[in-house]
Scaffold this motif. Structure first.
Motif, PDB file in Angstrom:
ATOM      1  N   LEU A 243      -5.365   3.091   0.342  1.00 18.36           N
ATOM      2  CA  LEU A 243      -4.439   2.164   0.989  1.00 18.36           C
ATOM      3  C   LEU A 243      -3.018   2.714   0.980  1.00 18.36           C
ATOM      4  O   LEU A 243      -2.276   2.569   1.956  1.00 18.36           O
ATOM      5  N   ILE A 244      -2.652   3.372  -0.114  1.00 13.63           N
ATOM      6  CA  ILE A 244      -1.276   3.843  -0.311  1.00 13.63           C
ATOM      7  C   ILE A 244      -0.817   4.780   0.796  1.00 13.63           C
ATOM      8  O   ILE A 244       0.323   4.710   1.255  1.00 13.63           O
ATOM      9  N   GLU A 245      -1.696   5.656   1.256  1.00 20.38           N
ATOM     10  CA  GLU A 245      -1.301   6.632   2.265  1.00 20.38           C
ATOM     11  C   GLU A 245      -1.678   6.237   3.689  1.00 20.38           C
ATOM     12  O   GLU A 245      -1.015   6.665   4.645  1.00 20.38           O
ATOM     13  N   ASN A 246      -2.712   5.415   3.845  1.00 16.22           N
ATOM     14  CA  ASN A 246      -3.192   5.129   5.198  1.00 16.22           C
ATOM     15  C   ASN A 246      -2.567   3.906   5.849  1.00 16.22           C
ATOM     16  O   ASN A 246      -2.329   3.908   7.058  1.00 16.22           O
ATOM     17  N   VAL A 247      -2.314   2.864   5.098  1.00 17.30           N
ATOM     18  CA  VAL A 247      -1.693   1.684   5.691  1.00 17.30           C
ATOM     19  C   VAL A 247      -0.308   1.990   6.258  1.00 17.30           C
ATOM     20  O   VAL A 247       0.012   1.559   7.378  1.00 17.30           O
ATOM     21  N   PRO A 248       0.560   2.737   5.553  1.00 15.85           N
ATOM     22  CA  PRO A 248       1.895   3.019   6.105  1.00 15.85           C
ATOM     23  C   PRO A 248       1.886   3.739   7.453  1.00 15.85           C
ATOM     24  O   PRO A 248       2.885   3.683   8.183  1.00 15.85           O
ATOM     25  N   ILE A 250       0.584   2.916  10.108  1.00 13.04           N
ATOM     26  CA  ILE A 250       0.658   2.005  11.256  1.00 13.04           C
ATOM     27  C   ILE A 250       1.821   1.021  11.147  1.00 13.04           C
ATOM     28  O   ILE A 250       2.017   0.199  12.052  1.00 13.04           O
ATOM     29  N   ILE A 251       2.605   1.085  10.089  1.00 10.20           N
ATOM     30  CA  ILE A 251       3.679   0.109   9.864  1.00 10.20           C
ATOM     31  C   ILE A 251       4.994   0.595  10.477  1.00 10.20           C
ATOM     32  O   ILE A 251       5.470   1.685  10.145  1.00 10.20           O
ATOM     33  N   PRO A 252       5.605  -0.199  11.365  1.00 10.87           N
ATOM     34  CA  PRO A 252       6.885   0.189  11.970  1.00 10.87           C
ATOM     35  C   PRO A 252       8.016   0.241  10.940  1.00 10.87           C
ATOM     36  O   PRO A 252       7.899  -0.301   9.835  1.00 10.87           O
ATOM     37  N   GLU A 253       9.112   0.877  11.324  1.00 10.80           N
ATOM     38  CA  GLU A 253      10.277   0.978  10.455  1.00 10.80           C
ATOM     39  C   GLU A 253      10.809  -0.412  10.100  1.00 10.80           C
ATOM     40  O   GLU A 253      10.778  -1.332  10.913  1.00 10.80           O
ATOM     41  N   ASN A 254      11.294  -0.511   8.862  1.00 10.87           N
ATOM     42  CA  ASN A 254      11.911  -1.738   8.329  1.00 10.87           C
ATOM     43  C   ASN A 254      10.926  -2.882   8.114  1.00 10.87           C
ATOM     44  O   ASN A 254      11.334  -4.020   7.890  1.00 10.87           O
ATOM     45  N   LEU A 255       9.646  -2.581   8.186  1.00 10.67           N
ATOM     46  CA  LEU A 255       8.621  -3.562   7.832  1.00 10.67           C
ATOM     47  C   LEU A 255       7.780  -3.023   6.683  1.00 10.67           C
ATOM     48  O   LEU A 255       7.735  -1.811   6.445  1.00 10.67           O
ATOM     49  N   CYS A 256       7.113  -3.930   5.981  1.00 14.82           N
ATOM     50  CA  CYS A 256       6.358  -3.548   4.786  1.00 14.82           C
ATOM     51  C   CYS A 256       5.044  -4.313   4.735  1.00 14.82           C
ATOM     52  O   CYS A 256       5.007  -5.522   5.007  1.00 14.82           O
ATOM     53  N   ALA A 257       3.967  -3.617   4.398  1.00 10.38           N
ATOM     54  CA  ALA A 257       2.675  -4.249   4.162  1.00 10.38           C
ATOM     55  C   ALA A 257       2.642  -4.673   2.700  1.00 10.38           C
ATOM     56  O   ALA A 257       2.529  -3.840   1.800  1.00 10.38           O
ATOM     57  N   LYS A 258       2.770  -5.961   2.472  1.00 12.05           N
ATOM     58  CA  LYS A 258       2.757  -6.501   1.110  1.00 12.05           C
ATOM     59  C   LYS A 258       1.321  -6.902   0.784  1.00 12.05           C
ATOM     60  O   LYS A 258       0.804  -7.869   1.338  1.00 12.05           O
ATOM     61  N   ILE A 259       0.691  -6.144  -0.081  1.00  8.85           N
ATOM     62  CA  ILE A 259      -0.719  -6.345  -0.396  1.00  8.85           C
ATOM     63  C   ILE A 259      -0.875  -6.890  -1.813  1.00  8.85           C
ATOM     64  O   ILE A 259      -0.247  -6.383  -2.762  1.00  8.85           O
ATOM     65  N   GLU A 260      -1.694  -7.919  -1.947  1.00  9.15           N
ATOM     66  CA  GLU A 260      -1.950  -8.537  -3.248  1.00  9.15           C
ATOM     67  C   GLU A 260      -3.133  -7.832  -3.907  1.00  9.15           C
ATOM     68  O   GLU A 260      -4.279  -8.006  -3.485  1.00  9.15           O
ATOM     69  N   ALA A 261      -2.848  -7.040  -4.913  1.00 11.69           N
ATOM     70  CA  ALA A 261      -3.905  -6.277  -5.574  1.00 11.69           C
ATOM     71  C   ALA A 261      -4.969  -7.188  -6.175  1.00 11.69           C
ATOM     72  O   ALA A 261      -6.159  -6.841  -6.200  1.00 11.69           O
ATOM     73  N   SER A 262      -4.565  -8.367  -6.638  1.00 12.02           N
ATOM     74  CA  SER A 262      -5.514  -9.286  -7.269  1.00 12.02           C
ATOM     75  C   SER A 262      -6.562  -9.812  -6.277  1.00 12.02           C
ATOM     76  O   SER A 262      -7.614 -10.297  -6.689  1.00 12.02           O
ATOM     77  N   GLU A 321       9.600  -7.938   5.654  1.00 17.44           N
ATOM     78  CA  GLU A 321      10.669  -6.976   5.893  1.00 17.44           C
ATOM     79  C   GLU A 321      10.834  -6.111   4.642  1.00 17.44           C
ATOM     80  O   GLU A 321      10.618  -6.583   3.523  1.00 17.44           O
ATOM     81  N   GLY A 322      11.201  -4.856   4.813  1.00 21.10           N
ATOM     82  CA  GLY A 322      11.392  -3.985   3.662  1.00 21.10           C
ATOM     83  C   GLY A 322      11.488  -2.527   4.048  1.00 21.10           C
ATOM     84  O   GLY A 322      11.026  -2.140   5.123  1.00 21.10           O
ATOM     85  N   GLU A 323      12.072  -1.742   3.171  1.00 18.64           N
ATOM     86  CA  GLU A 323      12.236  -0.317   3.417  1.00 18.64           C
ATOM     87  C   GLU A 323      10.926   0.435   3.137  1.00 18.64           C
ATOM     88  O   GLU A 323      10.588   1.389   3.821  1.00 18.64           O
ATOM     89  N   GLU A 324      10.196   0.010   2.097  1.00 15.69           N
ATOM     90  CA  GLU A 324       8.914   0.638   1.768  1.00 15.69           C
ATOM     91  C   GLU A 324       7.848   0.120   2.723  1.00 15.69           C
ATOM     92  O   GLU A 324       7.780  -1.082   2.980  1.00 15.69           O
ATOM     93  N   LYS A 325       7.017   0.997   3.229  1.00 13.53           N
ATOM     94  CA  LYS A 325       6.008   0.577   4.213  1.00 13.53           C
ATOM     95  C   LYS A 325       4.799  -0.075   3.565  1.00 13.53           C
ATOM     96  O   LYS A 325       3.982  -0.707   4.240  1.00 13.53           O
ATOM     97  N   ILE A 326       4.659   0.053   2.256  1.00 15.06           N
ATOM     98  CA  ILE A 326       3.586  -0.642   1.549  1.00 15.06           C
ATOM     99  C   ILE A 326       4.055  -0.968   0.141  1.00 15.06           C
ATOM    100  O   ILE A 326       4.702  -0.152  -0.528  1.00 15.06           O
ATOM    101  N   VAL A 327       3.714  -2.173  -0.296  1.00 15.54           N
ATOM    102  CA  VAL A 327       3.958  -2.599  -1.680  1.00 15.54           C
ATOM    103  C   VAL A 327       2.662  -3.236  -2.162  1.00 15.54           C
ATOM    104  O   VAL A 327       2.132  -4.155  -1.528  1.00 15.54           O
ATOM    105  N   LEU A 328       2.149  -2.736  -3.269  1.00 10.03           N
ATOM    106  CA  LEU A 328       0.919  -3.252  -3.850  1.00 10.03           C
ATOM    107  C   LEU A 328       1.289  -4.041  -5.095  1.00 10.03           C
ATOM    108  O   LEU A 328       1.688  -3.470  -6.123  1.00 10.03           O
ATOM    109  N   ASN A 329       1.216  -5.363  -4.993  1.00  9.78           N
ATOM    110  CA  ASN A 329       1.620  -6.226  -6.124  1.00  9.78           C
ATOM    111  C   ASN A 329       0.487  -6.395  -7.131  1.00  9.78           C
ATOM    112  O   ASN A 329      -0.646  -6.619  -6.743  1.00  9.78           O
TER     113      ASN A 329
END
Length: 329
Positions: A243-248, A250-262, A321-329
């Motif tokens: 997920l860390i390398e593949n989801v970003p 497709i994510i446009p600039e200034n957006l972030c895929a916020k994924i709930e690890a749980s 919204e966010g600078e990082e294209k993926i965040v895994l919580n």
């Protein structure tokens, strides 16, 4: 005694046997668009019925998962893997697979093994309405050891230009929906083999190799069921890098895929690998699919419809919204 090609390690007759064993099965994947049969120098495929068609292509192999198959003498699933890794990639852009070609290299050709591998490709092609229109079998003594095989494939699909999916329409509030994987698929096997050196050990009541060799899931049928009814903004195939390398991608600039690890449903074999190998969870997420083979991004108003269409899918996050294209919580 004079030298021959066979004395140098290449048996042409075994190659002819391979073709004989697969020819009729391969022909069953053909449709009215295939204009020639196996054996020509090139393969011909005619295109019709599209207003502004765009061809989408992808090529891939199955990596060192081949080693598990060869050591376990179970070869059919590898052909499915080879097709799936290519077809799932082009599916990310909404493409329908048209035709597939394969490349098989080895040190010493065994027509039974080669035919079994190709028959897996045939099965996958038929399940996806795709034609297997050509291939190459290369016997390369000195480059590969006897018993060694390598497999790669090449898939071409088609999509209307105005229906291409590239992630550019992803927006804040969109929902990220996960489609479960069937296991490791075809990535990370160099680490898998290091931690699980004995493929015959028992895992959950059966030999480990049976779990490791479950073929890569084919997503064409479920994804196209969704595309017929819902506007999809982005699709990512979760392969090497997880997920860390593949989801970003497709994510446009200034957006972030916020994924709930749980929320992620991690397969038991991956939890066992993590535990036995003392592997950090971050390394796991950066190497394996962790139970998610594909993610699709849709408007929040369409999420329920998608979940109704895909019975095993589930929401795993949302676009913020966010600078990082993926965040895994």
């Amino acid at each position: 005694m004079s030298n021959t090609y066979k004395s140098a390690g290449v048996d042409k007759e075994e190659g002819y046997k391979t073709v004989d064993k697969i020819k009729s099965a391969v022909a069953e994947t053909h449709n009215e668009n295939v204009l020639n049969s196996l054996g020509s120098f090139g393969a011909f495929y005619q295109i019709g019925g599209y207003q502004n068609p765009v061809l989408v292509s992808g090529t891939d192999g199955v990596g060192t998962k081949l080693k598990v198959a060869l050591d376990s003498k179970k070869y059919d699933s590898i052909g499915v893997d080879c097709f799936a890794m290519c077809a799932n990639d082009i599916l990310c852009h909404g493409a329908k697979p048209l035709f597939f070609l394969d490349y098989l290299a080895c040190g010493k050709l065994d027509s039974d093994i080669a035919a079994e591998i190709v028959m897996g490709m045939v099965k996958a092609c038929k399940d996806n309405n795709c034609a297997l229109i050509g291939g190459e079998t290369a016997e390369m003594p000195g480059m590969y050891q006897p018993g060694d095989y390598d497999v790669a494939g090449f898939c071409v699909g088609i999509v209307e230009k105005d229906q291409i999916i590239d992630g550019s329409k992803i927006k804040r509030g969109d929902q990220i929906i996960a489609l479960p994987s069937s296991g490791f698929h075809s990535n990370g096997f160099s680490l898998v083999r290091k931690i699980f050196p004995d493929f015959n050990e028992e895992f959950e009541g059966k030999p480990l190799y049976e779990t490791l060799l479950v073929p890569t899931r084919l997503y064409y049928q479920p994804i196209h069921r969704v595309l017929e009814e819902v506007k999809v903004s982005g699709i990512a195939h979760i392969t090497g890098g997880g997920l860390i390398e593949n989801v970003p991608r497709i994510i446009p600039e200034n957006l972030c895929a916020k994924i709930e690890a749980s929320a992620i449903k991690i397969p038991s074999i991956m939890l066992e690998l993590e535990k036995r190998g003392n592997i950090a969870r971050s390394e796991m997420y950066g190497t394996f699919n962790m139970g998610i083979g594909m993610v699709i991004v849709v408007d929040e108003n369409h999420a329920t419809k998608v979940l109704d269409l895909l019975e095993d899918a589930y929401i795993v996050g949302e676009i913020t919204e966010g600078e990082e294209k993926i965040v895994l919580n």
